[in-house]
Scaffold this motif. Structure first.
Motif, PDB file in Angstrom:
ATOM      1  N   VAL A 382       0.858  -1.185   0.000  1.00  0.00           N
ATOM      2  CA  VAL A 382       0.000   0.000   0.000  1.00  0.00           C
ATOM      3  C   VAL A 382       0.882   1.217   0.000  1.00  0.00           C
ATOM      4  O   VAL A 382       1.790   1.346   0.827  1.00  0.00           O
ATOM      5  N   LEU A 383       0.627   2.130  -0.931  1.00  0.00           N
ATOM      6  CA  LEU A 383       1.353   3.388  -1.026  1.00  0.00           C
ATOM      7  C   LEU A 383       0.409   4.552  -0.783  1.00  0.00           C
ATOM      8  O   LEU A 383      -0.779   4.476  -1.142  1.00  0.00           O
ATOM      9  N   GLY A 384       0.930   5.610  -0.175  1.00  0.00           N
ATOM     10  CA  GLY A 384       0.161   6.820   0.019  1.00  0.00           C
ATOM     11  C   GLY A 384       0.899   8.015  -0.523  1.00  0.00           C
ATOM     12  O   GLY A 384       2.132   8.020  -0.608  1.00  0.00           O
ATOM     13  N   GLU A 385       0.159   9.053  -0.893  1.00  0.00           N
ATOM     14  CA  GLU A 385       0.797  10.257  -1.406  1.00  0.00           C
ATOM     15  C   GLU A 385       1.759  10.816  -0.343  1.00  0.00           C
ATOM     16  O   GLU A 385       1.516  10.695   0.855  1.00  0.00           O
ATOM     17  N   GLY A 386       2.842  11.425  -0.822  1.00  0.00           N
ATOM     18  CA  GLY A 386       3.841  11.908   0.125  1.00  0.00           C
ATOM     19  C   GLY A 386       4.269  13.329  -0.077  1.00  0.00           C
ATOM     20  O   GLY A 386       4.959  13.901   0.760  1.00  0.00           O
ATOM     21  N   GLY A 387       3.907  13.927  -1.210  1.00  0.00           N
ATOM     22  CA  GLY A 387       4.303  15.321  -1.482  1.00  0.00           C
ATOM     23  C   GLY A 387       5.686  15.383  -2.115  1.00  0.00           C
ATOM     24  O   GLY A 387       6.164  14.440  -2.732  1.00  0.00           O
ATOM     25  N   SER A 388       6.356  16.529  -1.925  1.00  0.00           N
ATOM     26  CA  SER A 388       7.694  16.713  -2.514  1.00  0.00           C
ATOM     27  C   SER A 388       8.523  17.610  -1.600  1.00  0.00           C
ATOM     28  O   SER A 388       8.020  18.150  -0.623  1.00  0.00           O
TER      29      SER A 388
END
Length: 388
Positions: A382-388
């Protein structure tokens, strides 16, 4: 007990060198993907102190031989021969290396060549069990084994070829705008059903097309990814399992069932929270098996599920959003990375084709190493958004 993956980021999705045939060896494709990772991350080669490699046609070399070809000197090294599960397995093990300080930046690479002799050589030397128990009966590859699995599934659960066709047709639609997909011409359900038989009930459009190419990504701490200004996803959970349910006479389920509760416990979310699903799709029946075993519906309800949902990027259940191997092509072990690389693209605003609107979480699953009558390796993340 489930141990999470806090603080681990995955970044820089790369698909490189896709072509139907090539005179170059596997190392050429792996090196091309590594070069692309460095160029897009801004990292010097010396900053990559971890390396995970998957390839079928790199033999007789392994990951350690590739370090000399590529001029890298990692302090952490993995050769991961798990086929269609290799992307998630590489991510999982690289994440643990980063968490414990065994490596700061891990390059995960998978790639293979394709020429008129490579596939034949791969099949001849794939496993002793295939050599001894499959080939003597006239089967020269995986089609007969997956025909056994598909026929059993159809008889047990009432699936029709049109149900598998819904998966293949939606993936072809998803692949249309993807530049590196080798099969982009629109396909209808009638086209799918009319395709010539290969090993009943497997027909031509159930099968992936072997090709050459590579897939890659970087694993590092979230702090490192932010410092480099790299769009990234967070690793929320990951599992792997091998030789699950060996007493089943014919495979109809995979190791995801053993560990999916642990996966969702790690992630803190469940199937209903996923904005897309990327399954390993060497044949549509295997994707249907993953949809069930990952908890999106009960065992045997896969046919009804695909009839009730729109699997295209813009639908209510986006599935294999770049087209998967059935449309991009299967570049050997790189096929085990396609779903993970595509998930990373979707979560970082870098979709090669059509983006999934407002995607925040995604699930990737892998399945690999068909032996005689079953795939031995399963994995999911499972992956989640992380930004930059």
């Amino acid at each position: 007990m489930s141990t999470g993956y806090d603080g681990v980021a995955v970044a820089v999705p790369v698909s490189w060198g896709y072509t139907k045939r090539s005179h170059h060896g596997a190392a050429y494709f792996l090196a091309g993907a590594l070069r692309e990772l460095l160029a897009r991350s801004g990292l010097d080669k010396a900053a990559v102190d971890g390396l995970a490699v998957s390839s079928f046609t790199l033999a007789p070399d392994t990951a350690v031989g590739f370090t000399q070809y590529a001029g890298v000197s990692p302090r952490w090294l993995e050769h991961i021969p798990t086929g269609g599960a290799c992307g998630v397995v590489a991510l999982r093990r690289a994440a643990r290396a980063v968490q414990c300080g065994d490596a700061d930046v891990v390059a995960c690479l998978a790639g293979d060549t394709a020429n008129f002799g490579s596939f034949r050589g791969l099949m001849q030397n794939f496993s002793s069990m295939s050599r001894d128990f499959v080939y003597p009966h006239g089967a020269g590859g995986p089609n007969a084994s997956f025909a056994l699995i598909a026929e059993h599934y159809m008889r047990a659960y009432g699936a029709g070829r049109e149900d598998f066709g819904r998966i293949a047709v939606s993936q072809r639609a998803n692949a249309g705008p993807v530049p590196h997909a080798l099969l982009r011409r629109p396909m209808s359900l009638d086209d799918y059903l009319a395709a010539r038989p290969v090993a009943e009930p497997i027909h031509l459009l159930d099968c992936v097309m072997p090709c050459a190419g590579a897939e890659a990504f970087l694993v590092m701490s979230t702090e490192r990814a932010r410092a480099l200004g790299l769009p990234h996803a967070r690793v929320l959970g990951a599992i792997e399992r091998h030789n699950a349910f060996p007493d089943d006479p014919v495979q109809y389920r995979g190791g995801w069932l053993y560990d999916r509760d642990a996966l969702y416990d790690q992630a803190g979310i469940g199937p209903a929270d996923m904005d897309f699903l990327q399954t390993y799709d060497d044949y549509p029946v295997i994707s249907m098996m993953q949809i069930e075993d990952l908890g999106f519906c009960a065992k045997g309800e896969g046919p009804a599920f695909v009839r009730a949902h729109d699997l295209t990027v813009g639908g209510d259940f986006p599935h294999n959003t770049c087209g998967g191997q059935l449309s991009v092509g299967q570049a050997g072990a790189a096929g085990g990375y396609i779903g993970l690389v595509e998930a990373l693209r979707q979560l970082t605003g870098q979709a090669a084709g059509t983006p999934v609107e407002a995607a925040r979480h995604g699930l990737v699953s892998g399945f690999g190493m068909i032996n005689y009558d079953r795939g031995l390796c399963t994995a999911a993340a499972v992956l989640g958004e992380g930004g930059s």
